[in-house]
Design an enzyme around this catalytic site. Sequence first.
Site, PDB file in Angstrom:
ATOM      1  CG  ASP A 103      -1.972  -1.117   1.097  1.00  0.00           C
ATOM      2  OD1 ASP A 103      -2.923  -0.968   0.321  1.00  0.00           O
ATOM      3  OD2 ASP A 103      -1.786  -2.143   1.763  1.00  0.00           O
ATOM      4  CG  HIS A 143      -2.448   3.685  -1.598  1.00  0.00           C
ATOM      5  ND1 HIS A 143      -3.392   3.423  -2.569  1.00  0.00           N
ATOM      6  CD2 HIS A 143      -2.652   2.783  -0.615  1.00  0.00           C
ATOM      7  CE1 HIS A 143      -4.132   2.403  -2.190  1.00  0.00           C
ATOM      8  NE2 HIS A 143      -3.704   1.988  -1.017  1.00  0.00           N
ATOM      9  CG  ASP A 188      -3.693  -1.354  -3.147  1.00  0.00           C
ATOM     10  OD1 ASP A 188      -4.091  -1.771  -4.260  1.00  0.00           O
ATOM     11  OD2 ASP A 188      -4.342  -1.484  -2.114  1.00  0.00           O
ATOM     12  CG  ASN A 225      -7.952  -2.556  -4.618  1.00  0.00           C
ATOM     13  OD1 ASN A 225      -6.910  -2.488  -3.962  1.00  0.00           O
ATOM     14  ND2 ASN A 225      -8.999  -1.808  -4.345  1.00  0.00           N
ATOM     15  CG  HIS A 226      -5.825   1.431  -5.354  1.00  0.00           C
ATOM     16  ND1 HIS A 226      -6.479   2.632  -5.481  1.00  0.00           N
ATOM     17  CD2 HIS A 226      -6.273   0.870  -4.203  1.00  0.00           C
ATOM     18  CE1 HIS A 226      -7.280   2.800  -4.438  1.00  0.00           C
ATOM     19  NE2 HIS A 226      -7.173   1.744  -3.658  1.00  0.00           N
TER      20      HIS A 226
END
Length: 105
Positions: A13, A15, A42, A74-75
């Site tokens: 993550d 991000h 992610d 999923n990102h």
Amino acid sequence: DVPTGCAVTVVGDLHGQFGDLLHVLRSRGFPSPARPFVFNGDFVDRGPASVEVALTLFAFQLLLPNSVFLNRGNHEERSVHALYGFQRECNAKYAPDAGGAAAYE
């Protein structure tokens, strides 16, 4: 295979937070055959530097294919990153004056 006595660094993550990626690399060291890394998806969205994070991870994986592993989150799916910012970031950085044409379609 992870060499005996070595630990695997697992990162998740990011991000789009390039500063967080740099912090991980400074604190854990750079990936190497003796220091493998798994990045658990992610990589993009939400942060201001998704492109830089993704390109850095891709470069590490190309440089060290047996020591850097990238799992898709999923990102990394088009409909998600179209909603959460990666698509906008690409267009803003690479087609800001393109007269409405988008760098990412």
